[in-house]
Design a protein around this motif. Structure first.
Motif, mmCIF file in Angstrom:
data_model
loop_
_atom_site.group_PDB
_atom_site.id
_atom_site.type_symbol
_atom_site.label_atom_id
_atom_site.label_comp_id
_atom_site.label_asym_id
_atom_site.label_seq_id
_atom_site.Cartn_x
_atom_site.Cartn_y
_atom_site.Cartn_z
ATOM 1 N N LEU A 104 0.837 -1.198 0.000
ATOM 2 C CA LEU A 104 0.000 0.000 0.000
ATOM 3 C C LEU A 104 0.866 1.240 0.000
ATOM 4 O O LEU A 104 1.765 1.400 0.824
ATOM 5 N N ASN A 105 0.583 2.134 -0.949
ATOM 6 C CA ASN A 105 1.275 3.420 -1.039
ATOM 7 C C ASN A 105 0.218 4.502 -1.165
ATOM 8 O O ASN A 105 -0.328 4.725 -2.236
ATOM 9 N N GLY A 106 -0.096 5.170 -0.050
ATOM 10 C CA GLY A 106 -1.196 6.119 -0.049
ATOM 11 C C GLY A 106 -2.502 5.374 -0.214
ATOM 12 O O GLY A 106 -2.863 4.536 0.611
ATOM 13 N N SER A 107 -3.216 5.642 -1.311
ATOM 14 C CA SER A 107 -4.460 4.938 -1.620
ATOM 15 C C SER A 107 -4.295 4.011 -2.814
ATOM 16 O O SER A 107 -5.271 3.659 -3.483
ATOM 17 N N VAL A 108 -3.052 3.614 -3.084
ATOM 18 C CA VAL A 108 -2.738 2.727 -4.212
ATOM 19 C C VAL A 108 -2.211 1.407 -3.670
ATOM 20 O O VAL A 108 -1.294 1.386 -2.844
ATOM 21 N N CYS A 109 -2.794 0.304 -4.140
ATOM 22 C CA CYS A 109 -2.372 -1.028 -3.714
ATOM 23 C C CYS A 109 -1.790 -1.770 -4.911
ATOM 24 O O CYS A 109 -2.451 -1.918 -5.950
ATOM 25 N N ASN A 110 -0.550 -2.221 -4.777
ATOM 26 C CA ASN A 110 0.111 -2.976 -5.843
ATOM 27 C C ASN A 110 0.189 -4.440 -5.445
ATOM 28 O O ASN A 110 0.675 -4.780 -4.361
ATOM 29 N N MET A 111 -0.274 -5.312 -6.347
ATOM 30 C CA MET A 111 -0.217 -6.753 -6.132
ATOM 31 C C MET A 111 0.642 -7.380 -7.222
ATOM 32 O O MET A 111 0.379 -7.196 -8.412
ATOM 33 N N ASN A 112 1.653 -8.123 -6.811
ATOM 34 C CA ASN A 112 2.552 -8.786 -7.753
ATOM 35 C C ASN A 112 2.462 -10.297 -7.601
ATOM 36 O O ASN A 112 2.154 -10.803 -6.523
ATOM 37 N N TYR A 113 2.708 -10.995 -8.690
ATOM 38 C CA TYR A 113 2.742 -12.464 -8.694
ATOM 39 C C TYR A 113 1.460 -13.046 -8.073
ATOM 40 O O TYR A 113 1.496 -13.842 -7.139
ATOM 41 N N MET A 114 0.334 -12.630 -8.614
ATOM 42 C CA MET A 114 -0.952 -13.066 -8.065
ATOM 43 C C MET A 114 -1.148 -14.572 -8.195
ATOM 44 O O MET A 114 -0.629 -15.208 -9.114
ATOM 45 N N GLN A 115 -1.942 -15.119 -7.276
ATOM 46 C CA GLN A 115 -2.251 -16.540 -7.227
ATOM 47 C C GLN A 115 -3.767 -16.732 -7.323
ATOM 48 O O GLN A 115 -4.534 -15.804 -7.052
ATOM 49 N N PRO A 116 -4.229 -17.942 -7.710
ATOM 50 C CA PRO A 116 -5.677 -18.192 -7.747
ATOM 51 C C PRO A 116 -6.371 -17.873 -6.425
ATOM 52 O O PRO A 116 -7.539 -17.474 -6.418
ATOM 53 N N SER A 117 -5.658 -18.015 -5.307
ATOM 54 C CA SER A 117 -6.263 -17.710 -4.010
ATOM 55 C C SER A 117 -6.486 -16.219 -3.807
ATOM 56 O O SER A 117 -7.138 -15.807 -2.839
#
Length: 212
Positions: free
Chosen positions: A74-87
């Protein structure tokens, strides 16, 4: 007593003014389905351009967990997701730090398979056009594509795309696609809610680690 009533009324008006229309969740890239190991950026945007929002989600791994709780940065109101999984498949939304206000939710799904059916992540209005895209993990396998609604063949897309013109309640159903012999792993359901209301495209099995 009269002053107390006025203060209560003003407080109620203030709370009602904090409607969900003040903030919305933007997804980049703008789609509802992703391959395993892809990345996505979730942005809470409000009319005041404030950073008073966070991203939360409901998945098979937890309820109302916040970005930074082991699944995003989380950076301020921005959420970065890397290497996502089916879960990571589930429902996502923006919520104020106080928890008193939130945005409309969106559904994202992550597939470990070889093909996904891409559809708009944001609601569309009845009467608008909706484009479905059949995408293979290996780009060389992207063409051509066959599309199905509720198990019945509805047409080919030589470019891997199919557009539903002027969507209405008759377009409601479960959509799948395949490319050559590769069957789509995750499916998308289109639902239309009344005349000139929002028609949303959402994943059928949001909370399942393996989408069928």
């Amino acid at each position: 007593m009269e002053g107390t009533s006025v203060h209560r009324l003003l407080a109620l008006i203030f709370l009602l003014s904090r409607s969900t229309n003040q903030v919305h969740l933007t997804v980049s890239p703008s789609r509802s389905q992703f391959f395993q190991y892809e990345s996505v950026t979730l942005i809470c945007e409000d009319e005041n351009r404030s950073d008073g929002w966070t991203v939360r989600r409901n998945t098979s791994r937890g309820t109302r967990t916040e970005c930074k709780d082991g699944w995003g940065k989380l950076n301020g109101s921005v959420c970065n997701m890397n290497y996502m999984q089916p879960s990571d498949s589930g429902v996502y939304w923006c919520e104020s730090r106080s928890g008193s206000s939130s945005s409309s939710s969106i559904q994202l799904s992550v597939s470990g398979g070889s093909v996904i059916l891409q559809s708009p992540v944001l609601p569309v209005m009845e009467g608008d056009d909706v484009t479905l895209s059949c995408r293979a993990r290996n780009p060389t396998h992207n063409l051509p594509a066959a599309f199905y609604k509720d198990g019945s063949f509805i047409g080919d897309g030589s470019s891997g795309h199919m557009t539903l013109l002027h969507v209405s309640s008759s377009d409601e159903g479960l959509y799948k696609c395949n490319i050559n012999v590769m069957e789509v792993i995750s499916s998308s359901r289109i639902s239309v809610k009344g005349q000139r209301s929002a028609a949303s495209v959402s994943d059928l099995n949001t909370f399942s680690p393996i989408l069928n």
